[in-house]
Design a protein around this motif. Structure first.
Motif, PDB file in Angstrom:
ATOM      1  N   MET A 189     -66.538 -27.888 -32.112  1.00  0.00           N
ATOM      2  CA  MET A 189     -67.981 -27.664 -32.237  1.00  0.00           C
ATOM      3  C   MET A 189     -68.640 -28.748 -33.078  1.00  0.00           C
ATOM      4  SD  MET A 189     -68.129 -25.198 -30.224  1.00  0.00           S
ATOM      5  CE  MET A 189     -69.907 -25.003 -30.296  1.00  0.00           C
ATOM      6  N   ARG A 190     -67.903 -29.347 -33.977  1.00  0.00           N
ATOM      7  CA  ARG A 190     -68.448 -30.472 -34.755  1.00  0.00           C
ATOM      8  C   ARG A 190     -68.840 -31.610 -33.817  1.00  0.00           C
ATOM      9  NH1 ARG A 190     -65.603 -34.736 -36.962  1.00  0.00           N
ATOM     10  NH2 ARG A 190     -66.620 -35.806 -38.702  1.00  0.00           N
ATOM     11  N   LYS A 192     -69.587 -31.133 -30.584  1.00  0.00           N
ATOM     12  CA  LYS A 192     -70.664 -30.647 -29.716  1.00  0.00           C
ATOM     13  C   LYS A 192     -72.015 -30.689 -30.428  1.00  0.00           C
ATOM     14  CE  LYS A 192     -70.128 -28.017 -26.355  1.00  0.00           C
ATOM     15  NZ  LYS A 192     -69.892 -27.038 -25.277  1.00  0.00           N
ATOM     16  N   TYR A 193     -72.026 -30.398 -31.725  1.00  0.00           N
ATOM     17  CA  TYR A 193     -73.287 -30.519 -32.461  1.00  0.00           C
ATOM     18  C   TYR A 193     -73.747 -31.974 -32.510  1.00  0.00           C
ATOM     19  CZ  TYR A 193     -73.738 -25.704 -34.092  1.00  0.00           C
ATOM     20  OH  TYR A 193     -73.930 -24.345 -34.158  1.00  0.00           O
ATOM     21  N   ALA A 194     -72.816 -32.904 -32.598  1.00  0.00           N
ATOM     22  CA  ALA A 194     -73.188 -34.320 -32.596  1.00  0.00           C
ATOM     23  C   ALA A 194     -73.808 -34.715 -31.258  1.00  0.00           C
ATOM     24  CB  ALA A 194     -71.960 -35.182 -32.885  1.00  0.00           C
ATOM     25  N   LYS A 195     -73.204 -34.265 -30.169  1.00  0.00           N
ATOM     26  CA  LYS A 195     -73.755 -34.607 -28.852  1.00  0.00           C
ATOM     27  C   LYS A 195     -75.115 -33.959 -28.635  1.00  0.00           C
ATOM     28  CE  LYS A 195     -72.666 -35.096 -23.983  1.00  0.00           C
ATOM     29  NZ  LYS A 195     -73.642 -34.226 -23.303  1.00  0.00           N
ATOM     30  N   LEU A 196     -75.318 -32.781 -29.221  1.00  0.00           N
ATOM     31  CA  LEU A 196     -76.608 -32.112 -29.100  1.00  0.00           C
ATOM     32  C   LEU A 196     -77.751 -33.000 -29.570  1.00  0.00           C
ATOM     33  CD1 LEU A 196     -78.413 -29.623 -28.638  1.00  0.00           C
ATOM     34  CD2 LEU A 196     -77.684 -28.790 -30.892  1.00  0.00           C
ATOM     35  N   LEU A 197     -77.517 -33.806 -30.588  1.00  0.00           N
ATOM     36  CA  LEU A 197     -78.579 -34.687 -31.095  1.00  0.00           C
ATOM     37  C   LEU A 197     -79.101 -35.599 -29.992  1.00  0.00           C
ATOM     38  CD1 LEU A 197     -77.047 -35.663 -34.566  1.00  0.00           C
ATOM     39  CD2 LEU A 197     -78.893 -34.028 -34.118  1.00  0.00           C
ATOM     40  N   GLY A 198     -78.192 -36.225 -29.248  1.00  0.00           N
ATOM     41  CA  GLY A 198     -78.631 -37.090 -28.158  1.00  0.00           C
ATOM     42  C   GLY A 198     -79.274 -36.320 -27.025  1.00  0.00           C
ATOM     43  N   ASN A 199     -78.768 -35.108 -26.766  1.00  0.00           N
ATOM     44  CA  ASN A 199     -79.313 -34.305 -25.673  1.00  0.00           C
ATOM     45  C   ASN A 199     -80.727 -33.797 -25.943  1.00  0.00           C
ATOM     46  OD1 ASN A 199     -76.077 -32.945 -24.947  1.00  0.00           O
ATOM     47  ND2 ASN A 199     -77.239 -34.395 -23.693  1.00  0.00           N
ATOM     48  N   LEU A 200     -81.221 -33.932 -27.172  1.00  0.00           N
ATOM     49  CA  LEU A 200     -82.606 -33.555 -27.451  1.00  0.00           C
ATOM     50  C   LEU A 200     -83.577 -34.423 -26.659  1.00  0.00           C
ATOM     51  CD1 LEU A 200     -82.391 -33.030 -31.311  1.00  0.00           C
ATOM     52  CD2 LEU A 200     -82.208 -31.312 -29.493  1.00  0.00           C
ATOM     53  N   ALA A 237     -71.890 -29.175 -39.855  1.00  0.00           N
ATOM     54  CA  ALA A 237     -71.344 -30.535 -39.819  1.00  0.00           C
ATOM     55  C   ALA A 237     -71.339 -31.056 -38.394  1.00  0.00           C
ATOM     56  CB  ALA A 237     -69.925 -30.542 -40.380  1.00  0.00           C
ATOM     57  N   HIS A 238     -71.441 -32.369 -38.254  1.00  0.00           N
ATOM     58  CA  HIS A 238     -71.349 -32.979 -36.922  1.00  0.00           C
ATOM     59  C   HIS A 238     -70.662 -34.323 -37.032  1.00  0.00           C
ATOM     60  CE1 HIS A 238     -74.719 -35.789 -37.758  1.00  0.00           C
ATOM     61  NE2 HIS A 238     -75.223 -34.783 -38.446  1.00  0.00           N
ATOM     62  N   ALA A 239     -70.031 -34.734 -35.952  1.00  0.00           N
ATOM     63  CA  ALA A 239     -69.335 -36.023 -35.936  1.00  0.00           C
ATOM     64  C   ALA A 239     -70.336 -37.150 -36.165  1.00  0.00           C
ATOM     65  CB  ALA A 239     -68.613 -36.210 -34.602  1.00  0.00           C
ATOM     66  N   SER A 240     -69.908 -38.170 -36.878  1.00  0.00           N
ATOM     67  CA  SER A 240     -70.790 -39.283 -37.201  1.00  0.00           C
ATOM     68  C   SER A 240     -70.986 -40.199 -35.998  1.00  0.00           C
ATOM     69  CB  SER A 240     -70.201 -40.091 -38.353  1.00  0.00           C
ATOM     70  OG  SER A 240     -69.010 -40.752 -37.929  1.00  0.00           O
ATOM     71  N   GLU A 241     -72.009 -41.018 -36.073  1.00  0.00           N
ATOM     72  CA  GLU A 241     -72.249 -41.993 -34.997  1.00  0.00           C
ATOM     73  C   GLU A 241     -71.078 -42.960 -34.892  1.00  0.00           C
ATOM     74  OE1 GLU A 241     -76.003 -43.882 -35.495  1.00  0.00           O
ATOM     75  OE2 GLU A 241     -77.143 -41.998 -35.506  1.00  0.00           O
ATOM     76  N   ALA A 242     -70.484 -43.314 -36.018  1.00  0.00           N
ATOM     77  CA  ALA A 242     -69.338 -44.226 -35.992  1.00  0.00           C
ATOM     78  C   ALA A 242     -68.155 -43.587 -35.257  1.00  0.00           C
ATOM     79  CB  ALA A 242     -68.941 -44.608 -37.415  1.00  0.00           C
ATOM     80  N   SER A 245     -68.972 -43.576 -31.498  1.00  0.00           N
ATOM     81  CA  SER A 245     -68.855 -44.918 -30.923  1.00  0.00           C
ATOM     82  C   SER A 245     -67.396 -45.319 -30.761  1.00  0.00           C
ATOM     83  CB  SER A 245     -69.585 -45.935 -31.805  1.00  0.00           C
ATOM     84  OG  SER A 245     -70.969 -45.692 -31.818  1.00  0.00           O
ATOM     85  N   ALA A 246     -66.581 -45.026 -31.762  1.00  0.00           N
ATOM     86  CA  ALA A 246     -65.157 -45.373 -31.675  1.00  0.00           C
ATOM     87  C   ALA A 246     -64.482 -44.636 -30.530  1.00  0.00           C
ATOM     88  CB  ALA A 246     -64.472 -45.041 -32.995  1.00  0.00           C
ATOM     89  N   ALA A 247     -64.956 -43.423 -30.236  1.00  0.00           N
ATOM     90  CA  ALA A 247     -64.331 -42.617 -29.189  1.00  0.00           C
ATOM     91  C   ALA A 247     -64.677 -43.091 -27.790  1.00  0.00           C
ATOM     92  CB  ALA A 247     -64.744 -41.150 -29.347  1.00  0.00           C
ATOM     93  N   ARG A 248     -65.883 -43.679 -27.602  1.00  0.00           N
ATOM     94  CA  ARG A 248     -66.301 -43.960 -26.225  1.00  0.00           C
ATOM     95  C   ARG A 248     -66.627 -45.411 -25.927  1.00  0.00           C
ATOM     96  NH1 ARG A 248     -71.603 -40.618 -27.473  1.00  0.00           N
ATOM     97  NH2 ARG A 248     -72.878 -42.265 -28.362  1.00  0.00           N
ATOM     98  N   ASP A 249     -66.914 -46.244 -26.932  1.00  0.00           N
ATOM     99  CA  ASP A 249     -67.330 -47.620 -26.647  1.00  0.00           C
ATOM    100  C   ASP A 249     -66.242 -48.360 -25.877  1.00  0.00           C
ATOM    101  OD1 ASP A 249     -69.668 -47.108 -27.907  1.00  0.00           O
ATOM    102  OD2 ASP A 249     -69.346 -48.441 -29.617  1.00  0.00           O
ATOM    103  N   GLY A 250     -66.637 -48.979 -24.774  1.00  0.00           N
ATOM    104  CA  GLY A 250     -65.717 -49.720 -23.939  1.00  0.00           C
ATOM    105  C   GLY A 250     -64.856 -48.858 -23.034  1.00  0.00           C
ATOM    106  N   LYS A 251     -65.053 -47.550 -23.088  1.00  0.00           N
ATOM    107  CA  LYS A 251     -64.218 -46.634 -22.298  1.00  0.00           C
ATOM    108  C   LYS A 251     -64.999 -45.910 -21.213  1.00  0.00           C
ATOM    109  CE  LYS A 251     -61.547 -45.823 -26.511  1.00  0.00           C
ATOM    110  NZ  LYS A 251     -61.231 -44.832 -27.566  1.00  0.00           N
TER     111      LYS A 251
END
Length: 333
Positions: A189-190, A192-200, A237-242, A245-251
């Motif tokens: 859920m941490r 998912k809350y981070a992704k929610l920010l972009g989905n706004l 709490a939510h996952a940081s932008e860093a 980015s580390a999880a998806r950049d270039g992938k």
């Protein structure tokens, strides 16, 4: 393990098709013209590797499958506004050997927002969550495209109530075999809350169009600032932008020219509903619970719902008009 994809739209059909292509047992659940097209002609799934036709069993409700198997895994991929009906229908389905799906089978929630897991936990004993980065397009019956590369998408998976187990690790292994990144995490859920920010920003894109513009970015930042304020007040709490980015950049690189996201597509297909109550509306809910004003998100929620309810064309509002409405709401807050 057999995967039952409850909601074979952009996300569900992409995951189902890729799992089928990896040799796994998949059933698609769909409705209306899309279900008829899938049953008659198969799923035309276009990925970065080209178009492929997938022929899988297609049903519209649990009764068409008969008793469910003890090794069935339910993937809930309908939009959140349709989740209760789907959870109730499939939760009551009988499982071979006794009991119902809600009592015996696991369900993985793959929606935007954070509400589906809570809805599922009220009904199902075994609930998992997934944070889904999977840009996909579903605009015509029987056809879906997901063009990211080198991975089709990235999912973070875990138990909805926290933690991991052998089942979620087995699901992740199957998803990786099918061309996805699938990280198993202790606190899904941490993410998912981070992704929610972009989905706004989905409501901004749906009402004013998918083409980027500085004014759209500025309005999204205002919505995100409200969200971070309510997260802070609620202790969320939510996952940081860093980390993201580390999880998806270039992938999961997406080619240029791809049209709008999930909310824009709902309007384009004329579904009559949109997920804004569970995206911007989640921020409004938290704001009301914790005494934090959220006029920007409330305006975006209302605008998206008006578009869906009245069947207005996606992108038919100017960003200037939408911004003016949020300014008026902020002045009253």
């Amino acid at each position: 393990m057999r995967y039952i994809i409850i909601g074979a739209g952009a996300i569900g059909a992409t995951i189902g098709g890729r799992l089928d292509g990896a040799g796994l047992d998949v059933v698609l659940v769909a409705r209306g013209a899309h279900a008829r097209a899938l049953a008659a002609d198969g799923l035309r799934l276009t990925t970065a590797g080209g178009e492929r036709l997938h022929r899988m069993p297609v049903v519209t409700d649990p009764a068409e499958l008969g008793e469910l198997r003890p090794d069935d895994m339910l993937f809930l991929t309908v939009k959140t506004q349709d989740a209760i009906a789907a959870l109730d229908a499939w939760g009551d389905a009988e499982v071979a050997g006794g009991g119902t799906a809600a009592q015996r089978l696991p369900v993985l929630c793959l929606q935007n927002g954070v509400e589906s897991e809570r809805l599922a936990l009220r009904r199902f004993a075994r609930v998992y969550g997934a944070c889904v980065w999977l840009p996909a397009t579903f605009l015509e019956p029987g056809a879906v495209s997901a063009l990211c590369a080198p991975l089709t998408g990235i999912l973070h998976l875990g138990r909805a109530a926290g933690g991991t187990d052998a089942r979620v690790r087995a699901i992740a292994a199957d998803l990786e075999k099918a061309g996805f990144g699938a990280a198993v995490v202790e606190d899904v859920m941490r993410w998912k809350y981070a992704k929610l920010l972009g989905n706004l920003g989905n409501a901004i894109q749906a009402t004013t169009g998918p083409d980027p513009a500085p004014a759209k970015g500025a309005l999204l930042l205002r919505a995100i600032r409200e969200a971070k304020a309510v997260f802070g007040a609620a202790g969320i709490a939510h996952a940081s932008e860093a980390e993201q980015s580390a999880a998806r950049d270039g992938k999961v690189e997406q080619p240029a020219g791809v049209r709008g996201g999930s909310s824009w597509q709902s309007l384009a297909r004329g579904t009559g509903s949109i997920e804004a109550d569970y995206l911007n509306g989640e921020i409004c809910l938290l704001g009301r619970l914790h005494g934090v004003p959220t006029p920007v998100n409330e305006t975006l929620r209302q605008a998206a719902n008006i578009f869906a309810r009245e069947g207005l064309p996606p992108g038919s509002m100017s960003i200037e008009d939408l911004t003016a409405l949020t300014d008026e709401a902020a002045a009253r807050a």
